[in-house]
Design a protein around this motif. Sequence first.
Motif, mmCIF file in Angstrom:
data_model
loop_
_atom_site.group_PDB
_atom_site.id
_atom_site.type_symbol
_atom_site.label_atom_id
_atom_site.label_comp_id
_atom_site.label_asym_id
_atom_site.label_seq_id
_atom_site.Cartn_x
_atom_site.Cartn_y
_atom_site.Cartn_z
ATOM 1 N N PHE A 1 4.658 2.339 -5.454
ATOM 2 C CA PHE A 1 3.841 1.651 -6.468
ATOM 3 C C PHE A 1 3.963 2.807 -7.486
ATOM 4 C CE2 PHE A 1 -0.128 1.409 -8.901
ATOM 5 C CZ PHE A 1 0.001 0.095 -9.124
ATOM 6 N N ASP A 2 4.225 4.077 -7.282
ATOM 7 C CA ASP A 2 4.435 5.117 -8.476
ATOM 8 C C ASP A 2 5.680 5.041 -9.053
ATOM 9 O OD1 ASP A 2 2.207 6.384 -7.572
ATOM 10 O OD2 ASP A 2 3.274 8.054 -6.334
ATOM 11 N N GLU A 3 6.924 4.313 -8.659
ATOM 12 C CA GLU A 3 7.898 3.756 -8.860
ATOM 13 C C GLU A 3 7.919 2.537 -9.897
ATOM 14 O OE1 GLU A 3 12.673 2.874 -8.143
ATOM 15 O OE2 GLU A 3 11.217 3.616 -6.535
ATOM 16 N N TYR A 4 6.903 1.526 -9.419
ATOM 17 C CA TYR A 4 6.834 0.348 -9.819
ATOM 18 C C TYR A 4 6.048 0.473 -10.980
ATOM 19 C CZ TYR A 4 4.922 -4.599 -9.958
ATOM 20 O OH TYR A 4 4.494 -5.776 -10.403
ATOM 21 N N TYR A 5 4.826 1.184 -11.084
ATOM 22 C CA TYR A 5 3.826 0.956 -12.142
ATOM 23 C C TYR A 5 4.252 1.378 -13.599
ATOM 24 C CZ TYR A 5 -0.404 0.960 -14.679
ATOM 25 O OH TYR A 5 -1.428 0.830 -15.760
ATOM 26 N N PRO A 6 4.904 2.411 -13.888
ATOM 27 C CA PRO A 6 5.353 2.725 -15.099
ATOM 28 C C PRO A 6 6.018 1.664 -15.897
ATOM 29 C CG PRO A 6 5.712 4.478 -13.459
ATOM 30 C CD PRO A 6 5.568 3.292 -12.811
ATOM 31 N N GLU A 7 6.673 0.695 -15.200
ATOM 32 C CA GLU A 7 7.285 -0.425 -15.959
ATOM 33 C C GLU A 7 6.247 -1.722 -15.828
ATOM 34 O OE1 GLU A 7 10.515 -0.276 -17.218
ATOM 35 O OE2 GLU A 7 10.222 1.754 -16.623
ATOM 36 N N VAL A 8 4.984 -1.687 -15.733
ATOM 37 C CA VAL A 8 4.119 -2.655 -15.868
ATOM 38 C C VAL A 8 2.776 -1.996 -16.335
ATOM 39 C CG1 VAL A 8 5.144 -4.027 -14.172
ATOM 40 C CG2 VAL A 8 3.517 -2.562 -13.568
ATOM 41 N N ASP B 1 0.708 -1.327 0.055
ATOM 42 C CA ASP B 1 -0.031 -0.138 -0.040
ATOM 43 C C ASP B 1 0.790 1.321 0.104
ATOM 44 O OD1 ASP B 1 -2.480 -1.338 0.129
ATOM 45 O OD2 ASP B 1 -2.365 -1.500 1.975
ATOM 46 N N ASP B 2 1.988 1.044 -0.260
ATOM 47 C CA ASP B 2 3.052 2.281 -0.016
ATOM 48 C C ASP B 2 3.013 2.992 -1.451
ATOM 49 O OD1 ASP B 2 5.325 4.039 -0.329
ATOM 50 O OD2 ASP B 2 6.834 2.684 0.275
ATOM 51 N N SER B 3 2.376 3.928 -1.444
ATOM 52 C CA SER B 3 2.134 4.808 -2.808
ATOM 53 C C SER B 3 3.241 5.139 -3.673
ATOM 54 C CB SER B 3 1.218 5.796 -2.547
ATOM 55 O OG SER B 3 1.882 6.933 -1.638
ATOM 56 N N ALA B 4 4.356 5.431 -2.778
ATOM 57 C CA ALA B 4 5.558 5.898 -3.518
ATOM 58 C C ALA B 4 6.217 4.775 -4.178
ATOM 59 C CB ALA B 4 6.474 6.590 -2.219
ATOM 60 N N LYS C 1 -5.493 -0.817 -11.094
ATOM 61 C CA LYS C 1 -5.955 -1.747 -10.031
ATOM 62 C C LYS C 1 -5.624 -3.149 -10.308
ATOM 63 C CE LYS C 1 -10.528 -3.168 -8.967
ATOM 64 N NZ LYS C 1 -12.164 -2.793 -9.169
ATOM 65 N N GLU C 2 -5.384 -3.777 -11.697
ATOM 66 C CA GLU C 2 -4.786 -4.992 -11.746
ATOM 67 C C GLU C 2 -3.445 -5.074 -11.124
ATOM 68 O OE1 GLU C 2 -4.697 -8.402 -15.194
ATOM 69 O OE2 GLU C 2 -4.524 -6.398 -15.725
ATOM 70 N N ALA C 3 -2.650 -4.089 -11.413
ATOM 71 C CA ALA C 3 -1.152 -4.453 -11.068
ATOM 72 C C ALA C 3 -1.086 -4.387 -9.641
ATOM 73 C CB ALA C 3 -0.282 -3.220 -11.626
ATOM 74 N N ARG C 4 -1.903 -3.466 -9.034
ATOM 75 C CA ARG C 4 -1.724 -3.492 -7.530
ATOM 76 C C ARG C 4 -2.331 -4.952 -6.660
ATOM 77 N NH1 ARG C 4 -1.339 0.995 -4.333
ATOM 78 N NH2 ARG C 4 -1.776 2.128 -5.953
ATOM 79 N N LYS C 5 -3.458 -5.174 -7.383
ATOM 80 C CA LYS C 5 -4.002 -6.451 -6.966
ATOM 81 C C LYS C 5 -3.145 -7.775 -7.243
ATOM 82 C CE LYS C 5 -7.887 -9.499 -7.639
ATOM 83 N NZ LYS C 5 -9.306 -9.981 -8.416
#
Length: 562
Positions: free
Chosen positions: A331-338, A326-329, A344-348
Amino acid sequence: MNDVQKPVLLGGYAAKKCPVRTHNDFAPLVPRLVWEPSEEMQADLDAGRRFEEEVFAELLRLHPGSAVLVDPALRKDDAIGQTVAAMQSGAPLILGGWLPDDEAGGRTGKPDVLVKVDGGYLPADVKHHKTVDAAKKTSMRVSSLTRPAVWWDAPGLTASTHHFQDGLQLAHYMRMLQACGFRPGDDQPLGAVIGTSQLAEPGGEPALVFVWYDLSRKTRPTFSRSRGKVKRSVLESYDHEHGFRVKVAATALRITGSTADPDPLVVPIGQKECGECPYELFCAEQMGPDDASATVTRDRLDLREWQTLRRMGISTTGALAALDFDDSAFFDEYYPEVTHRSPKEARKRLRAAVRQARMACEGVDVEPIDDTPIEVPAADIEIDFDIEWDTAGRIYQWGMRVREGQDDRTARYEPVVSFETLDDAAELALAERAAAVIADLRAQAERMGRTVAVYHWHHVEVSMTRKFACMTAALDGVTLDLLTWFNSAFRVRREASIKHVAQLFGFVWAVDDPGGRLSMNKIETARGDGPDALEARQWCLRYNESDVAAQAAIRDGIREMF
């Protein structure tokens, strides 16, 4: 000429297999390993070979004197020569051909079937799986075995889940045909699969067909660094995957133990394919026992997701378990690569993988999803239900285990089974017998004011039997999908197959290497009159009896555990 100077040639399977496997195949320092398939996997391979032989025999029967069968005993150069000669002569069908190596493109390959069309040939493969699923608004392009190059649109169908993997292999052969000058042109980017699905030509009877795929149609969402997500065609995906693997192989050939060796372009990442790869143990040693991708085998992440986590310093099971999803910082770094996944799907998916890692670190195999009290399904009369079907999709065994409430001492196994080859009428008669057993049990319970439940693991026991009105009526209102119920209440490590879950509660199958693919092989043996027929029949009954007993064992085990 030494090995490093030889051209890299990849077969039709490489683009749809793990690139690390390509690296290992070409790297001089990687030991050459022999894969020993499980009995179930070997049965699947044997069934596939038999199906291909049957399809070839039928094509030769339908096209006497015009279909060319390339002699499978020929050496490579001779087989290529015979294939090219057949194409040059305009043979309508070529079976078991071998195309000329495409050294510039790094390709070698043997399409099962080549179909003559205006301007050249289109590739087709024989696959021992279904090729279409039901759909409301789409249609599929198909042709009969009698007239392979004359297709029609069959409504109410869509491509099966095997479409993309099959398409990558067909794209490989399409590029090879292009390289040797026999591709019909860019206006026909088609390849076909002859699978187990049977369809009726207008005015005809159901039969095996060629199912044609447009390999240039953009249907598959993929990652794009500039656009986040973009749809690409099978052909585009193949060109990318194949081109990358050619580079992987070329680099691997240069890794000889010298200080001047290049770094490999790929490193092992755990995935589902590992269990069917000769390098499984070798790669496991490279990854080490703490690699998260090897540990998390349920709720797996894909290659890009694992690679992104590794670049962010999260490679071990412990590091993944410690991650705050749930760490938004983060996820903000992680998501641009996926971005091939929605946010929503990536977080799940990330959350599920973290939970699996935590279960692994804590040594927990199964746990409740939350603190909600768990009510295990129960009834006065409990019927555990499981079906078995053959390679033609016909149900030959209806397994039922009946007991009084939760008293397993009262359990009795009541199979309805036939070891004869089934046609429509025989399959229906068998279904009617099974439906009568259930209907009689329900009628008896109703007279006594007792409840009845029919338990099954996954939806297929209901979805596959809907074609029989008698069984639909017998099961109406009393079925419960135990897998759906289990997944709604529990998290489990590794997998939620009945084979795995039942073993968590101490259940042991009465046969070795139990599995649906092996059962399909056993029924074919059981239908014969050879020396192994009796043993195969007994195996089929023991296997099915274990399947239904396992369902009760899971319910009873959960009651004891919670």
